[in-house]
Scaffold this motif. Structure first.
Motif, PDB file in Angstrom:
ATOM      1  N   SER A  35       0.803  -1.220   0.000  1.00  0.00           N
ATOM      2  CA  SER A  35       0.000   0.000   0.000  1.00  0.00           C
ATOM      3  C   SER A  35       0.838   1.274   0.000  1.00  0.00           C
ATOM      4  CB  SER A  35      -0.931   0.021   1.213  1.00  0.00           C
ATOM      5  OG  SER A  35      -1.821  -1.068   1.154  1.00  0.00           O
ATOM      6  N   CYS A  36       1.898   1.308   0.833  1.00  0.00           N
ATOM      7  CA  CYS A  36       2.664   2.553   0.967  1.00  0.00           C
ATOM      8  C   CYS A  36       4.161   2.407   0.722  1.00  0.00           C
ATOM      9  CB  CYS A  36       2.430   3.176   2.342  1.00  0.00           C
ATOM     10  SG  CYS A  36       3.287   2.343   3.698  1.00  0.00           S
ATOM     11  N   GLY A  37       4.643   1.159   0.562  1.00  0.00           N
ATOM     12  CA  GLY A  37       6.067   0.936   0.341  1.00  0.00           C
ATOM     13  C   GLY A  37       6.890   0.874   1.619  1.00  0.00           C
ATOM     14  N   GLY A  38       6.257   1.004   2.777  1.00  0.00           N
ATOM     15  CA  GLY A  38       6.976   0.954   4.048  1.00  0.00           C
ATOM     16  C   GLY A  38       7.690  -0.367   4.264  1.00  0.00           C
ATOM     17  N   GLN A  39       8.734  -0.338   5.086  1.00  0.00           N
ATOM     18  CA  GLN A  39       9.509  -1.551   5.359  1.00  0.00           C
ATOM     19  C   GLN A  39       9.634  -1.855   6.842  1.00  0.00           C
ATOM     20  OE1 GLN A  39      13.015  -0.476   2.939  1.00  0.00           O
ATOM     21  NE2 GLN A  39      12.460  -2.235   1.679  1.00  0.00           N
ATOM     22  N   VAL A  40       8.753  -1.261   7.653  1.00  0.00           N
ATOM     23  CA  VAL A  40       8.750  -1.510   9.094  1.00  0.00           C
ATOM     24  C   VAL A  40       7.396  -2.096   9.461  1.00  0.00           C
ATOM     25  CG1 VAL A  40       8.969  -0.477  11.382  1.00  0.00           C
ATOM     26  CG2 VAL A  40      10.385   0.370   9.494  1.00  0.00           C
ATOM     27  N   PHE A  41       7.429  -3.223  10.183  1.00  0.00           N
ATOM     28  CA  PHE A  41       6.208  -3.988  10.453  1.00  0.00           C
ATOM     29  C   PHE A  41       6.148  -4.484  11.892  1.00  0.00           C
ATOM     30  CE2 PHE A  41       7.471  -4.607   6.065  1.00  0.00           C
ATOM     31  CZ  PHE A  41       6.319  -4.272   5.385  1.00  0.00           C
ATOM     32  N   VAL A  42       4.931  -4.709  12.333  1.00  0.00           N
ATOM     33  CA  VAL A  42       4.629  -5.542  13.490  1.00  0.00           C
ATOM     34  C   VAL A  42       4.276  -6.892  12.886  1.00  0.00           C
ATOM     35  CG1 VAL A  42       2.965  -5.954  15.337  1.00  0.00           C
ATOM     36  CG2 VAL A  42       3.741  -3.636  14.856  1.00  0.00           C
ATOM     37  N   VAL A  43       4.675  -7.985  13.530  1.00  0.00           N
ATOM     38  CA  VAL A  43       4.384  -9.305  12.986  1.00  0.00           C
ATOM     39  C   VAL A  43       3.563 -10.101  13.996  1.00  0.00           C
ATOM     40  CG1 VAL A  43       5.346 -11.445  12.080  1.00  0.00           C
ATOM     41  CG2 VAL A  43       6.508  -9.284  11.622  1.00  0.00           C
ATOM     42  N   HIS A  44       2.438 -10.634  13.529  1.00  0.00           N
ATOM     43  CA  HIS A  44       1.590 -11.530  14.318  1.00  0.00           C
ATOM     44  C   HIS A  44       1.679 -12.900  13.663  1.00  0.00           C
ATOM     45  CE1 HIS A  44      -1.255  -7.967  15.463  1.00  0.00           C
ATOM     46  NE2 HIS A  44      -0.059  -7.838  15.966  1.00  0.00           N
ATOM     47  N   GLY A  60       0.193 -14.866  18.278  1.00  0.00           N
ATOM     48  CA  GLY A  60       0.924 -14.032  19.216  1.00  0.00           C
ATOM     49  C   GLY A  60       1.675 -12.990  18.414  1.00  0.00           C
ATOM     50  N   ILE A  61       2.481 -12.209  19.090  1.00  0.00           N
ATOM     51  CA  ILE A  61       3.253 -11.181  18.403  1.00  0.00           C
ATOM     52  C   ILE A  61       4.739 -11.506  18.474  1.00  0.00           C
ATOM     53  CG2 ILE A  61       1.576  -9.331  18.739  1.00  0.00           C
ATOM     54  CD1 ILE A  61       3.333  -8.363  21.085  1.00  0.00           C
ATOM     55  N   MET A  62       5.458 -11.069  17.452  1.00  0.00           N
ATOM     56  CA  MET A  62       6.902 -11.211  17.438  1.00  0.00           C
ATOM     57  C   MET A  62       7.476 -10.128  18.351  1.00  0.00           C
ATOM     58  SD  MET A  62       9.707 -10.736  14.349  1.00  0.00           S
ATOM     59  CE  MET A  62       8.756 -11.605  13.157  1.00  0.00           C
ATOM     60  N   VAL A  63       8.357 -10.533  19.242  1.00  0.00           N
ATOM     61  CA  VAL A  63       9.023  -9.590  20.138  1.00  0.00           C
ATOM     62  C   VAL A  63      10.530  -9.796  20.065  1.00  0.00           C
ATOM     63  CG1 VAL A  63       7.067  -9.408  21.729  1.00  0.00           C
ATOM     64  CG2 VAL A  63       8.809 -11.139  22.113  1.00  0.00           C
ATOM     65  N   CYS A  64      11.248  -8.801  20.518  1.00  0.00           N
ATOM     66  CA  CYS A  64      12.711  -8.872  20.549  1.00  0.00           C
ATOM     67  C   CYS A  64      13.169  -8.881  22.003  1.00  0.00           C
ATOM     68  CB  CYS A  64      13.313  -7.672  19.810  1.00  0.00           C
ATOM     69  SG  CYS A  64      15.120  -7.708  19.775  1.00  0.00           S
ATOM     70  N   GLU A  65      14.322  -9.466  22.231  1.00  0.00           N
ATOM     71  CA  GLU A  65      14.879  -9.539  23.576  1.00  0.00           C
ATOM     72  C   GLU A  65      15.239  -8.170  24.135  1.00  0.00           C
ATOM     73  OE1 GLU A  65      18.125 -12.271  23.525  1.00  0.00           O
ATOM     74  OE2 GLU A  65      16.907 -13.852  22.628  1.00  0.00           O
ATOM     75  N   CYS A  66      15.353  -7.161  23.282  1.00  0.00           N
ATOM     76  CA  CYS A  66      15.746  -5.833  23.759  1.00  0.00           C
ATOM     77  C   CYS A  66      14.629  -5.122  24.505  1.00  0.00           C
ATOM     78  CB  CYS A  66      16.242  -4.956  22.605  1.00  0.00           C
ATOM     79  SG  CYS A  66      14.946  -4.340  21.496  1.00  0.00           S
ATOM     80  N   ASP A  67      13.407  -5.612  24.385  1.00  0.00           N
ATOM     81  CA  ASP A  67      12.263  -4.956  25.013  1.00  0.00           C
ATOM     82  C   ASP A  67      11.495  -5.993  25.808  1.00  0.00           C
ATOM     83  OD1 ASP A  67      10.278  -3.216  25.732  1.00  0.00           O
ATOM     84  OD2 ASP A  67       9.286  -3.221  23.790  1.00  0.00           O
ATOM     85  N   GLY A  68      11.601  -5.933  27.117  1.00  0.00           N
ATOM     86  CA  GLY A  68      11.025  -6.962  27.966  1.00  0.00           C
ATOM     87  C   GLY A  68       9.557  -6.822  28.270  1.00  0.00           C
TER      88      GLY A  68
END
Length: 149
Positions: free
Chosen positions: A42-51, A85-93
């Motif tokens: 839709s907009c060409g963006g490359q940053v996502f939340v992943v479920h 669920g959602i994809m999370v990173c170890e940098c954010d608890g």
């Protein structure tokens, strides 16, 4: 391309690092022949939340730029039964939704006659950590799934 090891994990600086990481991870034990970096249709963006649902092998990315949702590969066929669920990173608890670049790695059958398997990989926008989300076999080999990264 600069992939480095930080605190026992791999960190990339850009999308090229993510693509290289995706190639190195393989897809369900098979060599990767093609990597598609995810971009919003839709907009060409490359940053996502992943479920996603790791048991159903279903994943959906939601663009942080415009909010559009996109199923990855054949995930739409299994989404109604998913308990995602959602994809999370170890940098954010805190377990909140986090921002990622996403790449899909494809293993193709000999001669490119179809897709054998896929792997979904990511790069955390916050810390650069590279990660593997999920992968699965593509039973029918449908090549149109290359366009559904």
């Amino acid at each position: 391309m600069v992939i480095s090891e930080v605190d026992g994990g791999l960190v990339g600086e850009n999308l090229e690092d993510l693509a290289e990481y995706a190639r190195a991870q393989g897809a369900e034990g098979h060599d990767v022949h093609e990597v598609r970096l995810c971009g919003c249709a839709s907009c060409g963006g490359q940053v996502f939340v992943v479920h996603g649902d790791l048991e159903q092998h279903a994943a959906r990315r939601i663009c942080r730029g415009c909010g559009a949702g996109h199923f990855i590969a054949d995930s739409g066929m299994y989404w109604d039964d998913a308990r995602y669920g959602i994809m999370v990173c170890e940098c954010d608890g805190d377990g909140d939704e986090e921002d990622f670049n996403v790449a899909v790695a494809y293993s193709l059958y000999t001669g490119g006659a179809g897709i054998r398997a896929i792997a979904i990989t990511s790069r955390c926008i916050g810390c650069g950590r590279l990660g593997y989300w999920d992968g699965w076999m593509i039973r029918g080999g449908e090549t149109h799934l290359l366009d559904l990264a």
